[in-house]
Write a protein that holds these residues in place. Structure first.
Motif, PDB file in Angstrom:
ATOM      1  N   GLN A   1      -8.037   4.234  19.236  1.00  0.00           N
ATOM      2  CA  GLN A   1      -7.521   4.528  17.909  1.00  0.00           C
ATOM      3  C   GLN A   1      -6.452   5.591  18.043  1.00  0.00           C
ATOM      4  O   GLN A   1      -6.606   6.561  18.791  1.00  0.00           O
ATOM      5  CB  GLN A   1      -8.647   5.033  17.003  1.00  0.00           C
ATOM      6  N   GLY A   2      -5.343   5.418  17.356  1.00  0.00           N
ATOM      7  CA  GLY A   2      -4.296   6.421  17.417  1.00  0.00           C
ATOM      8  C   GLY A   2      -3.017   5.949  16.766  1.00  0.00           C
ATOM      9  O   GLY A   2      -2.936   4.852  16.195  1.00  0.00           O
TER      10      GLY A   2
ATOM     11  N   SER B   1      -2.599  13.342  23.639  1.00  0.00           N
ATOM     12  CA  SER B   1      -1.662  12.234  23.807  1.00  0.00           C
ATOM     13  C   SER B   1      -2.094  11.411  25.004  1.00  0.00           C
ATOM     14  O   SER B   1      -2.445  11.969  26.055  1.00  0.00           O
ATOM     15  CB  SER B   1      -0.241  12.757  24.018  1.00  0.00           C
ATOM     16  N   ASP B   2      -2.067  10.110  24.834  1.00  0.00           N
ATOM     17  CA  ASP B   2      -2.413   9.193  25.922  1.00  0.00           C
ATOM     18  C   ASP B   2      -1.251   8.242  26.158  1.00  0.00           C
ATOM     19  O   ASP B   2      -0.356   8.076  25.310  1.00  0.00           O
ATOM     20  CB  ASP B   2      -3.672   8.401  25.582  1.00  0.00           C
ATOM     21  N   GLU B   3      -1.282   7.605  27.284  1.00  0.00           N
ATOM     22  CA  GLU B   3      -0.237   6.638  27.611  1.00  0.00           C
ATOM     23  C   GLU B   3      -0.813   5.543  28.484  1.00  0.00           C
ATOM     24  O   GLU B   3      -1.876   5.695  29.089  1.00  0.00           O
ATOM     25  CB  GLU B   3       0.934   7.310  28.312  1.00  0.00           C
ATOM     26  N   GLY B   4      -0.116   4.430  28.518  1.00  0.00           N
ATOM     27  CA  GLY B   4      -0.546   3.305  29.338  1.00  0.00           C
ATOM     28  C   GLY B   4       0.617   2.381  29.616  1.00  0.00           C
ATOM     29  O   GLY B   4       1.620   2.387  28.897  1.00  0.00           O
ATOM     30  N   ARG B   5       0.498   1.614  30.674  1.00  0.00           N
ATOM     31  CA  ARG B   5       1.537   0.633  31.014  1.00  0.00           C
ATOM     32  C   ARG B   5       0.989  -0.761  30.756  1.00  0.00           C
ATOM     33  O   ARG B   5      -0.137  -1.086  31.141  1.00  0.00           O
ATOM     34  CB  ARG B   5       1.976   0.788  32.460  1.00  0.00           C
ATOM     35  N   PHE B   6       1.822  -1.599  30.134  1.00  0.00           N
ATOM     36  CA  PHE B   6       1.421  -2.957  29.752  1.00  0.00           C
ATOM     37  C   PHE B   6       2.536  -3.931  30.096  1.00  0.00           C
ATOM     38  O   PHE B   6       3.705  -3.555  30.210  1.00  0.00           O
ATOM     39  CB  PHE B   6       1.103  -3.009  28.248  1.00  0.00           C
ATOM     40  N   ASP B   7       2.146  -5.180  30.248  1.00  0.00           N
ATOM     41  CA  ASP B   7       3.130  -6.229  30.537  1.00  0.00           C
ATOM     42  C   ASP B   7       3.712  -6.820  29.267  1.00  0.00           C
ATOM     43  O   ASP B   7       4.866  -7.254  29.250  1.00  0.00           O
ATOM     44  CB  ASP B   7       2.472  -7.361  31.346  1.00  0.00           C
ATOM     45  N   LEU B   8       2.901  -6.857  28.210  1.00  0.00           N
ATOM     46  CA  LEU B   8       3.278  -7.520  26.965  1.00  0.00           C
ATOM     47  C   LEU B   8       2.850  -6.653  25.789  1.00  0.00           C
ATOM     48  O   LEU B   8       1.894  -5.877  25.885  1.00  0.00           O
ATOM     49  CB  LEU B   8       2.609  -8.896  26.861  1.00  0.00           C
ATOM     50  N   VAL B   9       3.541  -6.824  24.664  1.00  0.00           N
ATOM     51  CA  VAL B   9       3.186  -6.075  23.460  1.00  0.00           C
ATOM     52  C   VAL B   9       3.283  -7.007  22.255  1.00  0.00           C
ATOM     53  O   VAL B   9       4.290  -7.687  22.059  1.00  0.00           O
ATOM     54  CB  VAL B   9       4.120  -4.862  23.245  1.00  0.00           C
ATOM     55  N   LEU B  10       2.208  -6.999  21.456  1.00  0.00           N
ATOM     56  CA  LEU B  10       2.216  -7.683  20.163  1.00  0.00           C
ATOM     57  C   LEU B  10       2.076  -6.605  19.096  1.00  0.00           C
ATOM     58  O   LEU B  10       1.039  -5.947  19.006  1.00  0.00           O
ATOM     59  CB  LEU B  10       1.070  -8.697  20.068  1.00  0.00           C
TER      60      LEU B  10
END
Length: 723
Positions: A177-178, A255-264
């Motif tokens: 959640q954020g 604060s958090d972060e992440g790496r993703f291949d795709l975003v919806l």
């Protein structure tokens, strides 16, 4: 090469002897490989296709509708080479001209389309790679995000970033959640950042619902977040969650972060606001957008490649010099925000000397993973530093020449070259042809030569003027609903330049126009516009890799063959927006001939005179980038967009003096250095400075050599006096 043509159940007129005669007149075209006209090549005449496939020759089929059927048939034909070894190519004769009310007069055009299709495919270019393992971030309210995730979970690794709403009881996928605070990247490399400030950690929450039951204010619901506006700090929730430890009111916002291949992205406002967002990012605020996005996302796992659409030569770039900004046309027009300024960072990783030189030159940086291949940057670039690479200018030029030369050789007149995007434009022409086949539209006229390019914005002034010089009566560019506003404006500006040039040279009529393809009926009407006055003799030069060289070839031909007028103009005034040619106006009252503009000019248009204080200028080289204007410390330079025609255009090639001044002579050796005005201005400004009094003030009037000699002589006298 064998070329198979079919009149599609006799729905169009194909005159094979006339087509063969026309092709025979054009060098490189293959008239002998043009087989007889078929009527149902995809049905009962399919054996003719199989015989051609087994011949082992290159095969070209004038049918795009049944291309899949033909490919499958070739694979099933015994003795036919594998498609990987000898691909079959397809092109369209039907909708592009055969299905038209004047289709019986379209033989010259059909011959031109065949000749262009027979050209070899463009040279391969470097590719840009993407790799996606299916890590997908879904952003939005919990209910909608979970529903979308359920439709993709069998293919993708889903993480939910929920911004409100109620979560399902089952904890079957990662959910955080954020509030999203940043999103950058592209397919396979999205970096997301978000802030979390709620006392409940969804990572630790077991969704046992004890906190919901315990909260006396009802400040917790099935979203498993605390409404801090309603919470009265009873902390009953903390007590019941002691075992899990998911609730901590002392937990600091993080604060958090992440790496993703795709975003919806399911939110109302998208994370990317540019017209063309990065590949791999889908915004679906409405339900009509959601399913197409889900279908596309499900297939985006694996390795993908696309052409590297652009080529960049920094030495030609007019963006910046010495951290001064000149031309920013490519940055302004890019709808994908793939281009950024590198005015002060260029060359930092190279050796010291090389870095200093590169930093002085400056430039731009293009991120190939964000580039969508529109080519608009190459269209607006005044120098050709940015060029479109797929196809190359040479490949594009060969197609233009093949179309126009074959059309003319077959007796065609008043050719109109219609440039359109490969996908949207082709779809519009197909729709127009379909209506024409049942008599509800005129269709593409016999004099209009459609030519698909990767994107309508990728072709600009150099190609348009070249096509006009090579015999195109008019050049039209079709734009559609998906065009970015900046593309339309850039094309309109360039067309205003082209039209001003040919009008100024005496060619009457409208030669260049944007045609809106949003409405098929309007397109049908627009394509029947009357012809204009063209060149009396078609040019035979080839379009060059160098944009400016191509422009000079086209201009030379147009000037040589310009219609006779009572008095030829000395210059053609050009619109300011998008001007690629012009002069400079120097305010003599302001200019001190410091010559900083000479060092700033990226095109060699400005030069000094080592023997006299003069500012020289070669108008042909000026690209109207404005670097001289922004660099000038006296604000003494103004751009003058124009095309100089004096002396049949040769005056543009010669150097002329824009400004000169009386030199100042050294008071010690009488050698000229600097200008009288510049030295007097310097003496006046420094007259009150303590460091420039007495002998030091006199040295300001000396050349560099005498200044050093005088300085050392004075020091020697001081030392002798001390003794």
């Amino acid at each position: 090469m064998k070329t198979l043509i079919c009149d599609c159940n006799r729905s169009m007129t194909l005159d094979r002897p006339a087509l063969s005669r026309a092709l025979a007149k054009v060098p490189g075209a293959k008239a002998d490989g043009l087989e007889e006209v078929h009527s149902v090549l995809c049905r009962r005449e399919a054996p003719a296709f199989q015989r051609a496939a087994k011949s082992g020759e290159d095969l070209l089929v004038a049918c795009t509708q049944e291309s899949q059927l033909f490919l499958e048939l070739a694979e099933q034909t015994e003795g036919a080479p594998a498609l990987a070894e000898r691909p079959i190519r397809f092109f369209n004769l039907r909708e592009t001209g055969g299905w038209s009310r004047d289709g019986d007069k379209a033989t010259p055009k059909l011959a031109a389309l065949i000749a262009a299709a027979q050209l070899p495919p463009p040279e391969p270019v470097a590719t840009v790679s993407y790799r996606s393992s299916g890590r997908c971030l879904v952003i939005g309210r919990a209910e909608r995000a979970q529903a979308a995730a359920a439709l993709m979970a069998d293919k993708l690794d889903i993480t939910l970033l929920v911004e409100g709403g109620q979560l399902a009881q089952a904890h079957d996928r990662v959910a955080v959640q954020g509030r999203l605070t940043g999103l950058t990247g592209w397919l396979g490399a999205f970096d997301a950042r978000w802030e979390t400030a709620n006392p409940i950690s969804l990572d630790l929450c077991t969704r046992c619902n004890a906190c919901i039951e315990a909260c006396p204010e009802g400040a917790i619901d099935f979203g498993y977040q605390i409404d801090l506006a309603r919470c009265k700090s009873h902390r009953a929730c903390v007590a019941v969650c002691e075992a899990a430890g998911a609730i901590d009111f002392e937990r600091a916002a993080r604060s958090d972060e992440g790496r993703f291949d795709l975003v919806l992205d399911l939110r109302e406002t998208p994370a990317f606001t540019m017209h063309q967002p990065p590949q791999g990012y889908f915004h679906a605020a409405g339900e009509s957008q959601l399913m197409p996005a889900i279908v596309a996302l499900r297939e985006m796992v694996g390795e993908f490649e696309k052409p590297k659409f652009f080529r960049y030569e920094q030495k030609l770039c007019a963006h910046s010099r010495n951290q001064q900004i000149g031309c920013s046309a490519c940055i302004d027009v890019c709808s994908a925000k793939a281009i950024r300024s590198d005015a002060s960072l260029k060359g930092k990783s190279a050796g010291i000397a090389r870095a200093a030189s590169a930093q002085a030159m400056g430039g731009i940086v293009v991120e190939p993973h964000l580039c969508v291949g529109c080519g608009a940057c190459s269209t607006v670039c005044p120098t050709g530093a940015l060029g479109f690479g797929y196809p190359s200018p040479a490949d594009l030029g060969r197609r233009v020449r093949a179309l126009l030369a074959t059309y003319s050789a077959a007796g065609g007149r008043d050719a109109a070259l219609l440039l359109h995007s490969q996908e949207e434009g082709t779809a519009r022409i197909d729709a127009l042809g379909r209506l024409a086949s049942i008599g509800k539209a005129h269709g593409v006229p016999a004099r209009v030569l459609p030519m698909a390019v990767w994107h309508s914005a990728s072709v600009g002034l150099d190609v348009w003027l070249s096509a006009f010089a090579q015999g195109a009566n008019q050049v039209w560019v079709m734009v559609g609903e998906t065009e970015a506003p900046q593309y339309r404006q850039a094309l309109a500006d360039q067309m205003a330049q082209a039209q001003a040039i040919v009008h100024g040279l005496g060619y009457a009529g409208e030669h260049f126009r944007l045609i809106d393809a949003a409405d098929v009926a309007a397109l049908d009407t627009a394509l029947r516009a009357p012809p204009a006055k063209g060149v009396p003799k078609a040019a035979d030069f080839a379009i060059q890799q160098d944009k400016r060289a191509t422009l000079e070839l086209a201009l030379a031909h147009l000037i040589e063959h310009m219609p006779a007028v009572a008095e030829a103009p000395q210059a053609i005034a050009l619109p300011e927006a998008g001007a690629l040619f012009g002069s400079l106006a120097v305010d003599a009252a302001k200019c001190t001939l410091c010559l900083s503009c000479v060092g700033a000019c990226p095109a060699g248009a400005l030069a000094d005179n080592p023997d006299r204080p003069q500012l020289g200028f070669i108008e042909k080289n000026c690209v109207q980038c404005g670097l001289c204007q922004t660099t000038c410390p006296e604000d003494a330079i103004a751009l003058v967009p124009r095309l100089l025609l004096a002396d049949e255009g040769r005056a543009r090639m010669r150097s002329r003096v824009l400004h000169e001044a009386q030199p100042f002579h050294c008071v010690r050796c009488a050698k000229p250095f600097g200008t009288l005005r510049a030295i007097e201005t310097m003496i006046t400004k420094l007259s009150g400075h303590a460091a420039f009094q007495g002998a030091a003030a006199e040295r300001l009037k000396m050349c560099a050599d005498c200044r050093v000699i005088d300085l050392h002589s004075s020091k020697s006298e001081v030392r002798i006096t001390d003794l």
